[in-house]
Motif scaffolding. Structure first.
Motif, PDB file in Angstrom:
ATOM      1  N   LYS A 197     -31.894 -11.654 -26.086  1.00  0.00           N
ATOM      2  CA  LYS A 197     -30.485 -11.991 -26.247  1.00  0.00           C
ATOM      3  C   LYS A 197     -29.620 -10.741 -26.203  1.00  0.00           C
ATOM      4  CE  LYS A 197     -27.386 -14.273 -29.559  1.00  0.00           C
ATOM      5  NZ  LYS A 197     -26.835 -15.308 -28.683  1.00  0.00           N
ATOM      6  N   ASN A 198     -30.054  -9.674 -26.911  1.00  0.00           N
ATOM      7  CA  ASN A 198     -29.306  -8.415 -26.897  1.00  0.00           C
ATOM      8  C   ASN A 198     -29.243  -7.824 -25.493  1.00  0.00           C
ATOM      9  OD1 ASN A 198     -30.709  -7.438 -30.095  1.00  0.00           O
ATOM     10  ND2 ASN A 198     -28.777  -8.481 -29.666  1.00  0.00           N
ATOM     11  N   LEU A 199     -30.357  -7.940 -24.772  1.00  0.00           N
ATOM     12  CA  LEU A 199     -30.454  -7.355 -23.446  1.00  0.00           C
ATOM     13  C   LEU A 199     -29.409  -7.942 -22.503  1.00  0.00           C
ATOM     14  CD1 LEU A 199     -32.271  -5.340 -21.894  1.00  0.00           C
ATOM     15  CD2 LEU A 199     -33.645  -7.296 -21.168  1.00  0.00           C
ATOM     16  N   PHE A 200     -29.253  -9.261 -22.538  1.00  0.00           N
ATOM     17  CA  PHE A 200     -28.309  -9.920 -21.638  1.00  0.00           C
ATOM     18  C   PHE A 200     -26.872  -9.789 -22.122  1.00  0.00           C
ATOM     19  CE2 PHE A 200     -32.042 -11.755 -19.778  1.00  0.00           C
ATOM     20  CZ  PHE A 200     -31.668 -12.082 -18.485  1.00  0.00           C
ATOM     21  N   GLU A 201     -26.676  -9.663 -23.436  1.00  0.00           N
ATOM     22  CA  GLU A 201     -25.317  -9.677 -23.957  1.00  0.00           C
ATOM     23  C   GLU A 201     -24.739  -8.279 -24.181  1.00  0.00           C
ATOM     24  OE1 GLU A 201     -25.319 -12.176 -27.401  1.00  0.00           O
ATOM     25  OE2 GLU A 201     -25.767 -13.988 -26.253  1.00  0.00           O
ATOM     26  N   LYS A 202     -25.592  -7.270 -24.290  1.00  0.00           N
ATOM     27  CA  LYS A 202     -25.103  -5.915 -24.577  1.00  0.00           C
ATOM     28  C   LYS A 202     -24.701  -5.169 -23.313  1.00  0.00           C
ATOM     29  CE  LYS A 202     -26.425  -1.536 -26.728  1.00  0.00           C
ATOM     30  NZ  LYS A 202     -27.451  -0.783 -27.489  1.00  0.00           N
ATOM     31  N   PHE A 203     -25.484  -5.328 -22.241  1.00  0.00           N
ATOM     32  CA  PHE A 203     -25.259  -4.544 -21.029  1.00  0.00           C
ATOM     33  C   PHE A 203     -24.489  -5.355 -19.985  1.00  0.00           C
ATOM     34  CE2 PHE A 203     -29.154  -2.935 -22.983  1.00  0.00           C
ATOM     35  CZ  PHE A 203     -28.837  -1.591 -23.120  1.00  0.00           C
TER      36      PHE A 203
END
Length: 310
Positions: A183-189
């Protein structure tokens, strides 16, 4: 009149595309070269072939008549060449394909040996977006189309070529934390997308929706090559076909980021209309594919196994 076959070919392409710029791109010529040939061709007629209204180029009624005549002349020239080769016992004719943009990394390898074995065949391969590929097939402009997502509204035959695997890709310069969640991967970058209608984009959006992610920043580009260059430059990450990033992975310029649920697996298919009356050249190509497909995949694409993540 003293027009050349080259001028006829250029004018026919201008008439088809209604644009000097697009015609120059399609013919792999400079725009000034196309403009000069159009002027030289126009100078041989007392009636205008084209007109410009605003900034749009239009073909006059007379120009369309000349374009139809040019097409007939060029077809007859091709016919003469093919008949000469056929008389000599060589397979001859034209093989026409429309290929989605990422297919440019695939299709040439399935054509190379066939073209070498049959020097009397002329190849036309249009590399374009998915919508145009399906349109050209539907309009009977080509023999075959290469797609990774099968069209729903056409009746067609198909040959399965090979797998198409899509991974989450980032620049090797991007340092990712070990405990970073999907989730962080898709939403952070920032996430780099292909244009609307692209099969790659559709696959990526389906994956994001299925997992309930919210993307904070989007970048949209109109070709796979442009997406790759943007990822290399550090503009963001993307979901890309493995087939198009071999050298960048080998040179450690890009990295595959392991993500549960990826890769997305699709299949490259060569398709043709059920109603299509295939030429001897097209039938010969199908025979070639059926006999040589496995060998080509093994020789040219086995490298992909080194990067396939479980």
């Amino acid at each position: 009149m003293n027009y050349t076959l080259h001028q006829l070919h250029i004018f026919l392409k201008i008439a088809e595309l209604k644009s000097i710029t697009k015609a120059s791109e399609a013919l792999h010529l400079t725009q000034p070269a196309v403009s000069i040939q159009l002027k030289n061709f126009q100078d041989q007629f007392q009636i205008s072939l084209t007109e410009v209204v605003g900034r749009q180029l239009y073909i006059t009624d007379f120009g369309m008549e000349i374009a139809h005549a040019a097409e007939k002349i060029l077809n007859q020239v091709h016919a003469i060449n093919y008949k000469t080769l056929a008389y000599k016992g060589q397979l001859s004719g034209r093989l026409k394909l429309s290929v989605v943009s990422t297919g440019k990394y695939v299709m040439p390898y399935f054509l190379s040996d066939f073209m070498k074995q049959n020097e009397g065949i002329d190849l036309f391969m249009d590399v374009t977006n998915k919508s145009r590929v399906i349109e050209s097939l539907e309009m009977n402009e080509v023999d075959f189309a290469l797609v990774s997502v099968l069209p729903k509204k056409l009746k067609f035959h198909k040959v399965e070529l090979m797998q198409n695997k899509l991974y989450f890709i980032a620049s090797s310069g991007l340092k990712l934390k070990q405990n970073l969640t999907k989730k962080n991967l898709f939403e952070k970058f920032p996430l780099i997308y292909r244009e609307q209608g692209s099969a790659t984009r559709n696959a990526m959006e389906t994956f994001i929706t299925k997992n309930g992610f919210s993307v904070t920043k989007k970048i949209e580009l109109t070709s796979n090559e442009a997406v790759k260059q943007a990822v290399l430059a550090g503009l963001g990450c993307s979901v890309m076909p493995l087939i198009g990033i071999r050298n960048e992975l080998k040179n450690k310029e890009l990295q595959i980021v392991p993500v549960k649920g990826l890769p997305i697996n699709t299949i490259w298919h060569l398709i043709w209309l059920k109603s299509k009356n295939l030429s001897p050249v097209a039938l010969a190509y199908l025979d070639f594919l059926n006999s040589e497909k496995a060998t080509i995949i093994n020789q040219k694409f086995a490298w992909g196994e080194d990067f396939y993540l479980k």
